[in-house]
Design an enzyme around this catalytic site. Structure first.
Site, PDB file in Angstrom:
ATOM      1  N   ARG A 187      -9.838 -20.888  47.459  1.00  0.00           N
ATOM      2  CA  ARG A 187     -10.060 -19.479  47.141  1.00  0.00           C
ATOM      3  C   ARG A 187     -11.171 -19.373  46.098  1.00  0.00           C
ATOM      4  O   ARG A 187     -11.083 -19.996  45.034  1.00  0.00           O
ATOM      5  CB  ARG A 187      -8.772 -18.849  46.608  1.00  0.00           C
ATOM      6  CG  ARG A 187      -8.976 -17.443  46.077  1.00  0.00           C
ATOM      7  CD  ARG A 187      -7.687 -16.784  45.573  1.00  0.00           C
ATOM      8  NE  ARG A 187      -8.013 -15.482  45.026  1.00  0.00           N
ATOM      9  CZ  ARG A 187      -7.746 -15.094  43.778  1.00  0.00           C
ATOM     10  NH1 ARG A 187      -7.090 -15.869  42.944  1.00  0.00           N
ATOM     11  NH2 ARG A 187      -8.119 -13.905  43.364  1.00  0.00           N
ATOM     12  N   TYR A 235       1.642 -16.281  35.773  1.00  0.00           N
ATOM     13  CA  TYR A 235       1.477 -17.161  34.610  1.00  0.00           C
ATOM     14  C   TYR A 235       2.697 -17.181  33.701  1.00  0.00           C
ATOM     15  O   TYR A 235       3.227 -18.221  33.389  1.00  0.00           O
ATOM     16  CB  TYR A 235       0.209 -16.783  33.818  1.00  0.00           C
ATOM     17  CG  TYR A 235      -1.033 -17.124  34.610  1.00  0.00           C
ATOM     18  CD1 TYR A 235      -1.578 -18.393  34.557  1.00  0.00           C
ATOM     19  CD2 TYR A 235      -1.617 -16.190  35.467  1.00  0.00           C
ATOM     20  CE1 TYR A 235      -2.687 -18.733  35.325  1.00  0.00           C
ATOM     21  CE2 TYR A 235      -2.732 -16.522  36.235  1.00  0.00           C
ATOM     22  CZ  TYR A 235      -3.254 -17.801  36.155  1.00  0.00           C
ATOM     23  OH  TYR A 235      -4.335 -18.136  36.922  1.00  0.00           O
ATOM     24  N   THR A 266      -1.546 -17.012  44.881  1.00  0.00           N
ATOM     25  CA  THR A 266      -3.006 -17.142  44.871  1.00  0.00           C
ATOM     26  C   THR A 266      -3.535 -17.696  43.548  1.00  0.00           C
ATOM     27  O   THR A 266      -4.700 -18.089  43.485  1.00  0.00           O
ATOM     28  CB  THR A 266      -3.671 -15.793  45.218  1.00  0.00           C
ATOM     29  OG1 THR A 266      -2.875 -14.721  44.677  1.00  0.00           O
ATOM     30  CG2 THR A 266      -3.762 -15.611  46.716  1.00  0.00           C
ATOM     31  N   GLU A 267      -2.690 -17.699  42.509  1.00  0.00           N
ATOM     32  CA  GLU A 267      -3.032 -18.357  41.244  1.00  0.00           C
ATOM     33  C   GLU A 267      -1.761 -18.749  40.509  1.00  0.00           C
ATOM     34  O   GLU A 267      -0.837 -17.953  40.409  1.00  0.00           O
ATOM     35  CB  GLU A 267      -3.791 -17.414  40.284  1.00  0.00           C
ATOM     36  CG  GLU A 267      -5.227 -17.165  40.600  1.00  0.00           C
ATOM     37  CD  GLU A 267      -5.905 -16.251  39.565  1.00  0.00           C
ATOM     38  OE1 GLU A 267      -5.520 -16.256  38.384  1.00  0.00           O
ATOM     39  OE2 GLU A 267      -6.819 -15.524  39.978  1.00  0.00           O
ATOM     40  N   ASN A 268      -1.786 -19.964  39.965  1.00  0.00           N
ATOM     41  CA  ASN A 268      -0.769 -20.399  39.012  1.00  0.00           C
ATOM     42  C   ASN A 268      -1.328 -21.658  38.362  1.00  0.00           C
ATOM     43  O   ASN A 268      -1.889 -22.512  39.052  1.00  0.00           O
ATOM     44  CB  ASN A 268       0.562 -20.709  39.725  1.00  0.00           C
ATOM     45  CG  ASN A 268       1.614 -21.310  38.794  1.00  0.00           C
ATOM     46  OD1 ASN A 268       2.065 -22.442  38.970  1.00  0.00           O
ATOM     47  ND2 ASN A 268       2.009 -20.555  37.794  1.00  0.00           N
TER      48      ASN A 268
END
Ligand code: GBH
Length: 455
Positions: A81, A289, A359-361
């Site tokens: 991504r 997060y 999609t984010e971590n």
């Protein structure tokens, strides 16, 4: 690293990936006649970014993309991504993204681009930025340019990244570009980003995009006590920071009459907008997060420094530090169960929740440069990622459909107002020589992917 490691396991077909964003890694600030974005303006302001740092060079990915992709692909990830720089595209430099996409495909990695990850062209900000409805139409035009050029090779598209953080930090507060400080007056900027999302989905589908989603920051919000005042404060905070951005997409309306009124759009128009905004999605991206804890403000108590950004004292909610034995070097609480929690909450709130992709971590640690043996021993990042992947697995067991997980981030980069101290990468970047080194976490992630039932 060790043969004896027990890795969390995922269903066959589960997609592993890594994430980045254009402004944070590309550099090449004015290559090809690229004009400034709001972040170029913001970083030039004394005191805006830690140590006065800027992203003119950043990780120099614009020049090093080919070797970066080699490193990313060598970990065996399925997806990568990244985001497009709107000002680069406006300058006509689409060749860069063409080459990037081709390099990924040749390496066997699926490109999953995000249209917009916070770097609004300054010229659009000068015309009002996201407070101007026209910006949504401009985003849709830009989406059309990209899908026309890349749609023959790119199947998966993400419209917007974290509209809530962009609205809160950049429009309500002054911690990020464009630093407008509008307080609740930022809600029209939220609506126009949501409208941009809806318009972009339509443009992408018209051009045959195979799979369309959005990337949303979500955090579980808990009340500091059972006191009804605290419970109400937490619910209001969550409505503003979570549900204002997801309810219109997944339910077709704002979570609250007051918020609906505050976005500042006449009723008939609003209904038409919401019709577009609730467009069906193929996947729903969740960036996670840490959780947040909220209480009703207690007179005389100092709340500064509790969160990364301070909530103005006149707001009806105040942050309380989240209990946790562990913090990242950014000071964020490590609470893997919060990820399971938010996934289950989303599933329960939205009957039509599309399959989720994380999609984010990831986690920032102030990694030291490689030692004489060339290694970077970032075991705290490994344990953060391991615990959060287990939390995803718990959500799957609880019946939430999660189809993939992307680590933030592939490589160390420009962490917005925090500059270069906060390193989220699996790949280390020496910001003086721009040399790359795989961290132990890169090897761990590679081995975890290789250990899955079927890839
Ligand atoms: C994401 O932002 C961004 O998409 C990405 O560009 C960025 O590099 C990455 O994550 C790491 O920051 O204490 O009030 O801040 C995430 C920003 C981080 C904002 C967690 C909310 C928790 C509450 N978010 N933060 S607070």
């Amino acid at each position: 690293m060790k043969g004896t490691t027990v890795y969390p396991r995922f269903p066959p077909g589960f997609r592993f990936g890594m994430s980045t964003s254009a402004y944070q890694i590309e550099g090449a600030a004015d290559a090809g006649g690229k004009a400034p974005s709001i972040w170029d303006t913001f970083t030039a302001r004394p005191g805006a970014v830690r140590h006065g740092q800027d992203a003119r060079v950043a990780s120099d990915h614009y020049h090093r993309y080919a070797s970066d992709i080699e490193l990313i692909a060598a970990a065996g990830v399925h997806d990568y991504r990244f985001s497009f720089s709107w000002t680069r595209v406006l300058a006509g430099d689409l060749d860069f993204y063409d080459r990037l996409v081709d390099t990924l495909l040749t390496a066997g990695v699926r490109p999953v681009p995000t249209l917009y990850h916070w770097d609004l062209p300054q010229e659009l900000e000068d015309a009002g930025g996201w407070t101007n409805r026209d910006t949504a139409h401009r985003l849709a035009d830009y989406a059309g340019t990209l899908v026309t050029r890349l749609g023959d090779r790119v199947r998966d598209w993400i419209t917007m990244n974290e509209m809530n953080v962009h609205t809160l930090y950049g429009y309500a507060l002054t911690d990020h570009a464009p630093a407008r400080g509008l307080g609740l007056g930022a809600l029209p900027a939220a609506h126009h980003q949501l409208l941009a999302h809806g318009l972009a989905v339509r443009v992408l589908r018209t051009h045959g995009a195979g799979s369309v989603g959005v990337a949303q920051q979500h955090f579980p919000v808990s009340a500091a006590s059972d006191d009804p005042a605290d419970v109400e404060a937490a619910a209001m905070f969550s409505a503003l920071t979570n549900w204002t951005f997801s309810d219109p997409i997944l339910l077709g309306d704002y979570p609250d009459e007051l918020i609906r009124a505050a976005v500042g759009v006449p009723e008939a128009q609003l209904d038409r907008d919401l019709e577009l905004i609730r467009a069906r999605l193929d996947f729903y991206g969740v960036n996670y997060y840490e959780p947040t804890m909220i209480e009703a403000p207690k007179a005389g108590k100092d709340y500064s420094g509790v969160l990364e950004v301070d909530i103005p004292a006149d707001m009806p909610f105040s942050p309380v530090p989240v209990e946790s034995d562990e913090r990242t070097d950014f000071g964020w609480a490590v609470v893997p169960a919060g990820l399971t929690d938010i996934l289950v909450t989303l599933r329960d709130r939205y009957p039509d929740l599309p399959p989720v992709i994380i999609t984010e971590n990831g986690a920032s640690f102030h990694d030291s440069p490689p030692g004489p043996d060339g290694r970077i021993r970032d075991e705290r990042r490994i344990s953060y990622l391991d615990a959060h992947l287990r939390a995803v697995s718990d959500a799957i067991t609880a019946g939430v459909r999660v189809d993939g997980y992307y680590v933030w981030s592939a490589i160390d980069n420009f962490e917005w107002a925090a500059g270069y101290d906060e390193r989220f990468g699996l790949i280390y970047v020496d910001f003086s020589t721009l040399e790359r080194t795989k961290k132990d976490s890169w090897f761990w992630y590679r081995d975890l992917i290789a250990a899955q039932p079927r890839n």
